[in-house]
Motif scaffolding. Structure first.
Motif, PDB file in Angstrom:
ATOM      1  N   THR A 194       0.570  -1.381  -0.101  1.00 25.05           N
ATOM      2  CA  THR A 194      -0.189   0.309   0.044  1.00 25.05           C
ATOM      3  C   THR A 194       1.361   1.228   0.202  1.00 25.05           C
ATOM      4  O   THR A 194       1.849   1.131   0.876  1.00 25.05           O
ATOM      5  CB  THR A 194      -0.466   0.159   1.182  1.00 25.05           C
ATOM      6  N   GLY A 273       3.039  -2.275   4.331  1.00 27.91           N
ATOM      7  CA  GLY A 273       1.377  -1.526   4.255  1.00 27.91           C
ATOM      8  C   GLY A 273       2.113  -0.071   4.573  1.00 27.91           C
ATOM      9  O   GLY A 273       3.148   0.467   5.814  1.00 27.91           O
ATOM     10  N   CYS A 274       3.110   0.395   3.525  1.00 24.61           N
ATOM     11  CA  CYS A 274       3.365   1.855   3.539  1.00 24.61           C
ATOM     12  C   CYS A 274       2.802   3.025   2.959  1.00 24.61           C
ATOM     13  O   CYS A 274       2.862   4.281   3.401  1.00 24.61           O
ATOM     14  CB  CYS A 274       4.505   1.871   2.016  1.00 24.61           C
ATOM     15  N   ALA A 275       1.365   3.137   3.082  1.00 30.31           N
ATOM     16  CA  ALA A 275       0.690   3.889   3.037  1.00 30.31           C
ATOM     17  C   ALA A 275       0.546   4.400   4.163  1.00 30.31           C
ATOM     18  O   ALA A 275       0.656   3.786   4.933  1.00 30.31           O
ATOM     19  CB  ALA A 275      -0.854   3.717   2.552  1.00 30.31           C
ATOM     20  N   VAL A 277      -2.801   5.690   5.898  1.00 29.49           N
ATOM     21  CA  VAL A 277      -3.457   5.508   6.143  1.00 29.49           C
ATOM     22  C   VAL A 277      -4.818   6.588   7.067  1.00 29.49           C
ATOM     23  O   VAL A 277      -3.443   6.691   8.491  1.00 29.49           O
ATOM     24  CB  VAL A 277      -4.072   4.814   6.083  1.00 29.49           C
ATOM     25  N   ALA A 278      -5.367   7.066   6.652  1.00 29.56           N
ATOM     26  CA  ALA A 278      -6.328   8.563   7.688  1.00 29.56           C
ATOM     27  C   ALA A 278      -5.966   7.442   9.019  1.00 29.56           C
ATOM     28  O   ALA A 278      -7.565   6.519   8.167  1.00 29.56           O
ATOM     29  CB  ALA A 278      -7.182   9.095   6.983  1.00 29.56           C
ATOM     30  N   ASP A 279      -6.102   8.156  10.107  1.00 27.33           N
ATOM     31  CA  ASP A 279      -6.616   6.912  10.788  1.00 27.33           C
ATOM     32  C   ASP A 279      -8.228   7.427  11.018  1.00 27.33           C
ATOM     33  O   ASP A 279      -8.874   6.324  11.611  1.00 27.33           O
ATOM     34  CB  ASP A 279      -5.711   7.660  12.357  1.00 27.33           C
ATOM     35  N   PRO A 307     -10.259   1.471  10.166  1.00 27.30           N
ATOM     36  CA  PRO A 307     -10.405   0.208   9.647  1.00 27.30           C
ATOM     37  C   PRO A 307      -8.487   0.073   9.884  1.00 27.30           C
ATOM     38  O   PRO A 307      -8.542   1.217   8.906  1.00 27.30           O
ATOM     39  CB  PRO A 307     -10.642  -0.100   9.009  1.00 27.30           C
ATOM     40  N   ILE A 309      -5.660  -1.429   8.889  1.00 21.60           N
ATOM     41  CA  ILE A 309      -5.203  -2.313   7.424  1.00 21.60           C
ATOM     42  C   ILE A 309      -4.942  -2.815   7.650  1.00 21.60           C
ATOM     43  O   ILE A 309      -4.724  -4.214   7.305  1.00 21.60           O
ATOM     44  CB  ILE A 309      -4.798  -1.008   5.901  1.00 21.60           C
ATOM     45  N   ILE A 310      -3.420  -2.679   8.449  1.00 23.31           N
ATOM     46  CA  ILE A 310      -2.526  -3.915   8.368  1.00 23.31           C
ATOM     47  C   ILE A 310      -2.556  -4.468   9.129  1.00 23.31           C
ATOM     48  O   ILE A 310      -2.002  -6.191   9.153  1.00 23.31           O
ATOM     49  CB  ILE A 310      -0.635  -3.119   8.686  1.00 23.31           C
ATOM     50  N   GLY A 325       5.690  -3.421   7.993  1.00 25.45           N
ATOM     51  CA  GLY A 325       4.736  -2.226   7.966  1.00 25.45           C
ATOM     52  C   GLY A 325       5.544  -1.096   8.213  1.00 25.45           C
ATOM     53  O   GLY A 325       6.901  -0.934   8.141  1.00 25.45           O
ATOM     54  N   PHE A 326       5.599   0.425   8.486  1.00 21.39           N
ATOM     55  CA  PHE A 326       5.790   1.708   8.713  1.00 21.39           C
ATOM     56  C   PHE A 326       5.419   2.436   9.369  1.00 21.39           C
ATOM     57  O   PHE A 326       4.813   2.345  10.388  1.00 21.39           O
ATOM     58  CB  PHE A 326       5.283   2.096   7.237  1.00 21.39           C
ATOM     59  N   LYS A 340       4.648  -0.764  17.931  1.00 20.83           N
ATOM     60  CA  LYS A 340       3.287  -0.993  16.349  1.00 20.83           C
ATOM     61  C   LYS A 340       3.386  -2.469  15.996  1.00 20.83           C
ATOM     62  O   LYS A 340       2.482  -3.548  15.600  1.00 20.83           O
ATOM     63  CB  LYS A 340       3.809   0.003  15.497  1.00 20.83           C
ATOM     64  N   LYS A 344       0.290  -4.607  16.220  1.00 22.22           N
ATOM     65  CA  LYS A 344       0.140  -4.431  15.276  1.00 22.22           C
ATOM     66  C   LYS A 344       0.050  -6.380  14.805  1.00 22.22           C
ATOM     67  O   LYS A 344      -0.664  -6.668  13.853  1.00 22.22           O
ATOM     68  CB  LYS A 344      -0.271  -4.012  14.151  1.00 22.22           C
TER      69      LYS A 344
HETATM   70  O1  C5P Z   1      -0.345   5.235  12.164  1.00 25.17           O
HETATM   71  P1  C5P Z   1       0.311   4.668  11.573  1.00 25.17           P
HETATM   72  O2  C5P Z   1       1.550   5.153  12.610  1.00 25.17           O
HETATM   73  O3  C5P Z   1      -0.383   3.113  13.140  1.00 25.17           O
HETATM   74  O4  C5P Z   1       0.929   3.151  11.240  1.00 25.17           O
HETATM   75  C1  C5P Z   1       1.580   2.131  10.958  1.00 25.17           C
HETATM   76  C2  C5P Z   1       1.934   1.269   9.826  1.00 25.17           C
HETATM   77  O5  C5P Z   1      -0.187   0.920   9.888  1.00 25.17           O
HETATM   78  C3  C5P Z   1       1.974   1.874   8.393  1.00 25.17           C
HETATM   79  O6  C5P Z   1       2.501   1.173   7.949  1.00 25.17           O
HETATM   80  C4  C5P Z   1       0.467   1.676   7.885  1.00 25.17           C
HETATM   81  O7  C5P Z   1       0.894   1.886   6.448  1.00 25.17           O
HETATM   82  C5  C5P Z   1      -0.454   0.990   8.249  1.00 25.17           C
HETATM   83  N1  C5P Z   1      -1.388   1.636   8.542  1.00 25.17           N
HETATM   84  C6  C5P Z   1      -2.362   1.010   8.024  1.00 25.17           C
HETATM   85  N2  C5P Z   1      -3.618   0.942   8.090  1.00 25.17           N
HETATM   86  C7  C5P Z   1      -4.210   2.351   9.230  1.00 25.17           C
HETATM   87  C8  C5P Z   1      -2.996   3.266   9.786  1.00 25.17           C
HETATM   88  C9  C5P Z   1      -1.792   2.730   9.929  1.00 25.17           C
HETATM   89  O8  C5P Z   1      -2.274  -0.433   7.455  1.00 25.17           O
HETATM   90  N3  C5P Z   1      -4.983   2.350   9.511  1.00 25.17           N
END
Ligand code: C5P
Length: 403
Positions: A194, A273-275, A277-279, A307, A309-310, A325-326, A340, A344
């Motif tokens: 992502t 999961g590199c996106a 993503v809006a929390d 949600p 995602i990762i 994850g990132f 994290k 996660k």
């Molecule tokens: O936002 P956060 O620091 O928690 O993001 C850490 C990882 O979780 C990232 O790899 C990001 O792509 C993923 N993520 C996700 N879905 C979310 C929030 C973050 O997949 N809603």
């Protein structure tokens, strides 16, 4: 280093001004252990002489299809079979058009038809010619036929124009060859990545988003693909071209991305999961544009959690991919990253401090530390593509050590 030891490269030169760089290119390839057989079109001979190319390659140059003497030494079919890689540099608009049409009206195009070696095309031409729809369609045709398209670069051109169409520099072509021949630790593996931001609609014209450029995710896709993986990229709204050979699924909101990720995750070996993503997202999306009111200075938007995602991918109980994850942080990077990783249930996390100038969002370079259960590895400041190579190699290492 003899990074190209024993590799047989058939260098096809067509008639563009960048042909003058082929002597240097050949020298650098040979220096790294490659054998280079030069084949020129008639027009190429106007830009650099066969004698020069013979002297630097140490082999007679081929250019005639109907030359009995040349056919008696290494004939065109033999030449086509000899190569481990056919590199067409510079590839002019004319050569690309002839290849796209499947023509074999000179030695070089005949070789292209007769070889089963991988073919790399390095376009070089005036920017207007490059941007011409015909050229773009021809290049797309070659890419569809699995030819690798290396370049072009953008910048100042011999004709004085500025724009895309410059041949990659000799050393960049050498690096492409090195990457092409490098071991493929992810051969047979599939990866879903992502990338970019998500957009959370407020009303039909407004949204909440973030500064993610998508560069890191796209660089990872490119690195994973170069290291042999079959790559699917789930991209939020970004304006970057898809790396060659990568499948792309475009999404807008976190919910779209969640849906696409869950649909892809179980059929892939690795999930990155590199996106960004809006929390949270607005609870309600107004059906019409929200109007400014004269009597009210404040407005509230009620948000609900998106949600994760990762975390959802990492929680899969069946066909769970190796999940990476990132963590982009502005303080206590290691502590937040490790938290994290655990919370996660990830296999690996790549952490970087985005408060440092020149790193993270929108920049071309980054410094990352990769953490996994019981280990870590700091990758120094480098371009996002170079870092991506190291990250993907670390993933391959960890996967093989946990299997
Ligand atoms: O936002 P956060 O620091 O928690 O993001 C850490 C990882 O979780 C990232 O790899 C990001 O792509 C993923 N993520 C996700 N879905 C979310 C929030 C973050 O997949 N809603």
């Amino acid at each position: 280093m003899q990074t190209l030891a024993g590799k047989k490269i058939l260098l096809g030169i067509s008639g563009g001004i960048a042909a003058y760089k082929c002597a240097e290119l050949t020298r650098r390839l040979i220096e790294r252990g490659a054998q280079v057989q030069v084949v020129m079109t008639n027009a190429a001979k106007e830009f650099i002489t066969p004698l020069t190319m013979q002297a630097v390659s140490g082999r007679p140059v081929s250019y005639s299809l109907l030359d009995p003497a040349a056919e008696a030494s290494m004939g065109h079919i033999e030449l086509a079979k000899w190569a481990d890689l056919v590199l067409l540099a510079p590839a002019t608009a004319d050569l690309i058009a002839r290849m796209s049409a499947g023509m074999g009206n000179d030695l070089l195009t005949t070789l292209v038809l007769a070889t089963d070696a991988p073919i790399a095309v390095s376009p070089a031409m005036n920017q207007q010619m490059y941007l011409n729809v015909a050229t773009q369609e021809n290049i797309a045709t070659l890419a569809r036929r699995n030819m690798m398209i290396w370049g072009p670069a953008a910048g100042e051109q011999a004709c004085g124009d500025v724009g895309p169409g410059r041949m990659l520099e000799p050393m960049q072509l050498v690096e492409q060859c090195e990457q092409f021949f490098s071991p493929k630790p992810l051969a047979g593996k599939s990866v879903v990545i992502t990338a970019g931001p998500t957009r959370e609609a407020i009303d039909p014209v407004r949204y909440i988003s973030n500064h993610s450029s998508g560069k890191m995710g796209f660089a990872l896709a490119s690195a994973a693909q170069q290291l042999g993986a079959d790559v699917t990229l789930i991209a939020g709204p970004v304006s970057i071209t898809t790396p060659h050979g990568v499948k792309r699924i475009n999404v807008v909101s976190a919910e779209d991305m969640h849906q696409a990720a869950m649909a892809q995750a179980t059929s892939h070996d690795i999930f990155i999961g590199c996106a960004a993503v809006a929390d949270y997202r607005p609870v309600d999306i107004a059906a019409q544009k929200i109007k400014k009111t004269a009597d009210n200075n404040d407005m509230q938007i009620t948000m609900v959690k998106n949600p994760d995602i990762i975390a959802a991918v990492a929680a899969l109980s069946v066909s769970r991919p190796f999940t990476v994850g990132f963590a982009a942080e502005t303080q206590d990077v290691e502590a937040y990253a490790l938290d994290k990783l655990k919370r996660k249930n990830l296999d690996m996390i790549c952490a970087n401090d985005v408060s440092v100038e020149g790193q993270g969002f929108n920049s071309d370079t980054n410094t990352i530390t990769v953490y996994w259960n019981g280990g870590q590895h700091t990758l120094g400041c480098a371009t996002k593509l170079a870092l991506s190579h190291s990250i993907v190699l670390t993933i391959a290492d960890q996967m093989s050590s946990t299997n």
